[in-house]
Design an enzyme around this catalytic site. Structure first.
Site, PDB file in Angstrom:
ATOM      1  N   TYR A 153      10.054  -0.215 -15.461  1.00  0.00           N
ATOM      2  CA  TYR A 153       9.989  -0.186 -14.058  1.00  0.00           C
ATOM      3  C   TYR A 153       9.227   0.469 -13.209  1.00  0.00           C
ATOM      4  CZ  TYR A 153      12.311  -0.500  -9.130  1.00  0.00           C
ATOM      5  OH  TYR A 153      12.410  -0.560  -7.836  1.00  0.00           O
ATOM      6  N   LYS A 157       5.920  -0.493 -11.039  1.00  0.00           N
ATOM      7  CA  LYS A 157       5.858  -0.135  -9.703  1.00  0.00           C
ATOM      8  C   LYS A 157       4.443   0.778  -9.464  1.00  0.00           C
ATOM      9  CE  LYS A 157       9.299  -2.030  -7.678  1.00  0.00           C
ATOM     10  NZ  LYS A 157       9.108  -3.121  -6.847  1.00  0.00           N
TER      11      LYS A 157
END
Length: 252
Positions: A153, A157
């Site tokens: 993640y 991001k």
């Protein structure tokens, strides 16, 4: 209300942040295509938009599917008009520490967040260029700065921020801006799932997070929707390639 109605696409918009963003852009006077994996799940948000006098459209799409994205944009264009606003919000989590993270968990998270944002941005770049106006807002996260148990993640991001800055450079000459919003702790199903993963009651989890946030509360989806509204506005035409941390306090 904006003087000019635009057509906006919001991904991952059946619930949470995406739903709040879709509702806010509709309140701002824009037609909004509500995209999510399950088209039926988008119906409630579209119904809210239409009940308030706006125009909405539910579209089911897997944002990692190149042909599916092309078809989704075609449907939006046919029903609402050419899209000149895009909010890339679709995302999933598959949290685990590095030594326990599977390759599939890595691939699926990076694909939804990063490949999805790439495919949608590419698909709407042409109509934006033709219109001489465009607003792309990508959802990053404070996890882009690193977060235990979120190598996939965090990497996705962080990649979103690099993609955003590059889009700003390449598309700026066509009247298109690209910016990213990096939320901190926002009360959503995703953060509730994180609480469950670490074995905490969600209310206790929120209280623990709020104790570390300067404004002494956790964020809500409408906090992000407000920031999106600014970046999508006519008046934000000289703001591009930026990352705004909406996290209740500074982030290094």
């Amino acid at each position: 209300m904006n003087d000019t109605q635009r057509v906006a696409i919001v991904t991952g918009a059946a619930r949470g942040i995406g739903a709040a963003v879709a509702r806010r852009l509709a309140t701002d006077g824009h037609a909004v295509a509500v995209l999510d994996l399950d088209e039926a799940a988008c119906g409630a948000v579209v119904a809210e938009i239409e009940a308030a006098g706006g125009r909405g459209l539910a579209v089911g799409v897997d944002v990692t599917d190149e042909e599916g994205v092309t078809e989704a944009v075609r449907r939006v264009t046919e029903a609402l008009g050419a899209p000149t606003m895009l909010v890339n919000n679709a995302g999933i989590i598959r949290d685990n520490v590095l030594l326990k993270m599977s390759a599939d968990d890595w691939d699926s998270v990076v694909a939804v967040h990063l490949r999805g944002a790439f495919l949608l941005s590419r698909a709407v770049a042409a109509p934006m260029r033709e219109a001489g106006f465009g607003r792309i807002v990508n959802l990053s996260s404070t996890s882009a700065l690193g977060n235990r148990g979120q190598a996939n993640y965090s990497a996705a991001k962080a990649g979103i921020q690099g993609l955003t800055k590059t889009l700003a450079i390449e598309l700026g000459r066509y009247g298109v801006t690209a910016n990213a919003i990096a939320p901190g702790f926002i009360e959503t199903d995703m953060t509730a799932a994180t609480a469950a993963r670490v074995g905490m009651d969600f209310e206790e989890f929120k209280q623990a997070a709020a104790s570390q946030i300067p404004v002494a509360r956790t964020g809500r989806p409408d906090d992000i929707a407000h920031a999106v509204s600014f970046f999508a506005s006519e008046g934000a035409g000289f703001v591009s390639g930026q990352v705004l941390y909406v996290a209740g306090g500074p982030r290094a």
